[in-house]
Design a protein around this motif. Structure first.
Motif, short mmCIF file in Angstrom:
data_model
loop_
_atom_site.label_atom_id
_atom_site.label_comp_id
_atom_site.label_asym_id
_atom_site.label_seq_id
_atom_site.Cartn_x
_atom_site.Cartn_y
_atom_site.Cartn_z
N CYS A 9 0.67 -1.08 0.04
CA CYS A 9 -0.12 0.00 -0.03
C CYS A 9 0.68 1.32 -0.02
O CYS A 9 1.94 1.44 0.70
N TRP A 10 0.50 2.24 -0.77
CA TRP A 10 1.36 3.18 -0.95
C TRP A 10 0.44 4.55 -0.75
O TRP A 10 -0.71 4.38 -1.11
N PRO A 11 0.89 5.55 0.02
CA PRO A 11 2.30 5.70 0.62
C PRO A 11 2.69 4.78 1.75
O PRO A 11 1.60 4.36 2.55
N GLY A 12 3.82 4.50 2.14
CA GLY A 12 4.35 3.85 3.02
C GLY A 12 5.03 2.72 2.76
O GLY A 12 5.81 2.02 3.47
N GLY A 13 4.32 1.78 1.87
CA GLY A 13 4.79 0.66 1.29
C GLY A 13 4.50 -0.53 2.26
O GLY A 13 5.39 -1.77 2.20
N LEU A 14 3.42 -0.47 3.12
CA LEU A 14 3.09 -1.75 4.00
C LEU A 14 2.36 -2.86 3.23
O LEU A 14 1.60 -2.47 2.31
N CYS A 15 2.92 -4.09 3.52
CA CYS A 15 2.04 -5.34 2.90
C CYS A 15 0.88 -5.57 3.34
O CYS A 15 0.25 -6.45 2.81
N LEU A 16 0.57 -4.91 4.55
CA LEU A 16 -0.71 -5.54 5.14
C LEU A 16 -1.76 -4.41 5.03
O LEU A 16 -1.69 -3.31 4.78
N SER A 17 -2.98 -4.68 5.04
CA SER A 17 -4.12 -3.89 4.97
C SER A 17 -4.74 -3.67 6.37
O SER A 17 -5.52 -2.66 6.32
N ARG A 18 -4.41 -4.38 7.56
CA ARG A 18 -4.96 -3.89 8.63
C ARG A 18 -3.68 -4.07 9.87
O ARG A 18 -3.01 -5.02 9.65
N SER A 19 -3.88 -3.31 10.60
CA SER A 19 -2.68 -3.25 11.69
C SER A 19 -3.15 -2.31 12.93
O SER A 19 -3.88 -1.44 12.83
N ILE A 20 -2.31 -2.26 13.73
CA ILE A 20 -2.27 -1.32 14.88
C ILE A 20 -0.95 -0.32 14.79
O ILE A 20 -0.18 -0.83 14.55
N GLY A 21 -1.21 0.69 14.82
CA GLY A 21 -0.11 1.84 14.54
C GLY A 21 -0.19 2.23 13.01
O GLY A 21 -0.91 2.42 12.25
N ASP A 22 1.19 2.31 12.53
CA ASP A 22 1.37 2.62 11.25
C ASP A 22 0.79 4.09 10.65
O ASP A 22 0.20 4.08 9.56
N MET A 23 0.94 4.87 11.50
CA MET A 23 0.50 6.13 11.34
C MET A 23 0.63 6.86 9.89
O MET A 23 0.12 7.80 9.44
N ASP A 24 2.01 6.49 9.47
CA ASP A 24 2.59 7.20 8.22
C ASP A 24 2.27 6.58 6.89
O ASP A 24 2.60 6.96 5.92
N VAL A 25 1.39 5.39 7.27
CA VAL A 25 0.88 4.92 6.07
C VAL A 25 -0.47 5.16 5.58
O VAL A 25 -0.72 5.40 4.24
N GLY A 26 -1.35 5.81 6.46
CA GLY A 26 -2.67 6.07 5.94
C GLY A 26 -3.56 5.30 6.81
O GLY A 26 -3.49 4.14 7.07
N GLU A 27 -4.75 5.91 7.13
CA GLU A 27 -5.47 5.29 8.30
C GLU A 27 -6.45 4.45 7.56
O GLU A 27 -7.43 3.78 8.12
N PHE A 28 -6.54 4.17 6.07
CA PHE A 28 -7.15 3.23 5.61
C PHE A 28 -6.61 1.93 5.74
O PHE A 28 -7.36 0.86 5.45
N ILE A 29 -5.25 1.98 6.27
CA ILE A 29 -4.98 0.74 7.11
C ILE A 29 -5.46 0.52 8.36
O ILE A 29 -5.03 1.43 9.38
N VAL A 30 -6.75 -0.21 8.59
CA VAL A 30 -7.41 -0.13 9.75
C VAL A 30 -6.94 -0.96 10.85
O VAL A 30 -6.33 -2.16 10.45
N PRO A 31 -7.43 -0.82 12.04
CA PRO A 31 -7.21 -1.66 13.38
C PRO A 31 -8.39 -2.38 13.45
O PRO A 31 -8.61 -3.04 14.66
#
Length: 427
Positions: free
Chosen positions: A205-227
């Motif tokens: 997922c961009w921005p940030g480059g995280l491979c996961l779509s859900r997590s706790i934290g990761d505020m620099d990726v975007g809040e559509f990466i949800v907890p």
């Protein structure tokens, strides 16, 4: 303030009444819970929680339940540590007071959602950019409730060799629905581009480059990466079962069936070590590798065949398929294969309005001050914003009905659904 005190007093239940209610609801003797953990560290970002002395009713030993969790951090260990120290308290803080055991179990999925979101919200307010997966397991008697974000996993191994996965992997590479949700909420999904335009590695997922779509934290990726966790609740039969909870250092090396098969016949502590050993033998130590094994054992330590639920039982039953075994007679094969698991609850939606439901939840106050369904702060009637305001997901819900959110939690809900950019800035 006076109205708040009045509300709290009206919802108090005498301790003796709770204990009597609890004892009446215990129709079957509780199983024994035995557990073990093993780990090999490469980056120092895996953490775990094992707590077997939790009580629904303080001071009542018959209300004891156990909690187990795997937290696989990334971009540092701060989110994993914070989650280990706070998630349980936030989940329990979202539980209504004065519930009997069955009501408590029914309210648990909603409280898990609120606890995960509150933990994420509080951690992001610290301005740190690390993140973590979370696989959080509550064992209460024969009932197992699992909530998870990310790609740590919990599997259930039952008598007869049947293996069931109690979590969903939130990896963008494998999960088409999550890819669609992220892009619809404003994120971009793609592979890492290198010189020459070639794309390599898993989907991120961009921005940030995280491979996961859900997590706790990761505020620099975007809040559509949800907890918001996937939650599954099942009830085991009286033959019990084994839970294997592990970080992706295990699952990148072993499939669920291989992990379960590698440790059958071993006690929990040795079983956890064996799963880690097998993963390292297969793939080497390329990531932090952590495994918790939890055995839910009948109180007489014997295996008794269970009988299928009656047809009029409204709870769905999942009958695990039988695996053939060598050198056993036909009758014993049938008995060992009978492992009925009742599926009590399953939900994986990333929409907060769907997950928090209506205000018609056991033990929730119907008068007095409003309360934020996520962070549990008291709200004046003019302050609460319905979680259904602007929602199109439930025709039966009205925007002036609860549950309610404070302004901060409403902003977070909007950000998670892509209705506004995240307002949190990286320090």
């Amino acid at each position: 303030m006076a109205s708040g005190e009045g509300r709290r007093h009206r919802n108090l239940v005498p301790l003796a009444a709770l204990i009597n209610r609890e004892m009446r609801s215990e129709k079957m003797e509780k199983p024994t819970v035995r557990y073990g953990c093993a780990a090999q560290s490469r980056k120092g970002e895996d953490y775990f929680l094992m707590k077997t002395d939790c009580q629904r009713i303080p001071g009542n030993s018959s209300s004891t339940f156990s909690v187990f969790a795997i937290l696989d951090g990334h971009n540092g260990n701060a989110a994993a540590i914070f989650t280990r120290e706070n998630l349980l308290n936030h989940v329990l803080g979202a539980m209504p007071r004065g519930l009997g055991r069955e009501e408590w179990l029914q309210a648990l999925p909603r409280a898990l959602v609120a606890g995960f979101v509150k933990t994420d919200k509080e951690f992001q307010s610290r301005g740190e950019t690390s993140g973590t997966t979370a696989t959080f397991v509550i064992v209460d008697g024969w009932t197992v409730t699992v909530a998870s974000v990310g790609d740590s996993r919990c599997i259930l191994d039952t008598q007869g060799g049947a293996v069931s996965t109690l979590t969903v992997d939130h990896r963008l590479e494998e999960n088409v629905e999550e890819r669609e949700r992220v892009t619809a909420s404003g994120g971009e999904v793609g592979r890492l581009s290198i010189v020459g335009g070639a794309e390599i590695g898993p989907l991120r997922c961009w921005p940030g480059g995280l491979c996961l779509s859900r997590s706790i934290g990761d505020m620099d990726v975007g809040e559509f990466i949800v907890p918001i966790p996937y939650v599954k609740q099942v009830k085991l039969s009286n033959v019990g079962g084994r839970l294997i909870i592990a970080s992706d250092g295990i699952w990148d090396a072993l499939c669920s069936e291989m992990a379960a098969k590698s440790c059958r016949g071993l006690p929990a502590e040795l079983a956890a070590r064996q799963v880690v050993k097998e993963a390292l033998r297969t793939r080497g130590l390329k990531d932090d590798t952590t495994c918790i094994v939890v055995d839910i054992i009948p109180p007489d330590n014997s295996i008794q065949p269970s009988t299928p639920p009656k047809k009029q039982n409204k709870l769905r039953a999942l009958l695990f398929r039988k695996r053939s075994r060598d050198s056993v007679n036909k009758l014993s094969k049938k008995l060992s294969a009978i492992g009925i698991v009742e599926e009590l609850f399953e939900e994986g939606s990333a929409m907060l309005a769907e997950r928090l439901g209506s205000e018609e939840c056991p033990g929730q106050p119907t008068s007095g001050l409003f309360m934020c369904a996520v962070c549990q702060v008291d709200l004046a009637p003019s302050e609460g914003i319905s979680v259904h305001a602007g929602s199109i997901f439930s025709t039966s819900s009205k925007p002036w009905q609860g549950p309610f959110l404070c302004a901060d939690c409403r902003n977070k809900k909007d950000a998670m659904e892509g209705k506004r950019p995240s307002g949190i800035k990286v320090v």
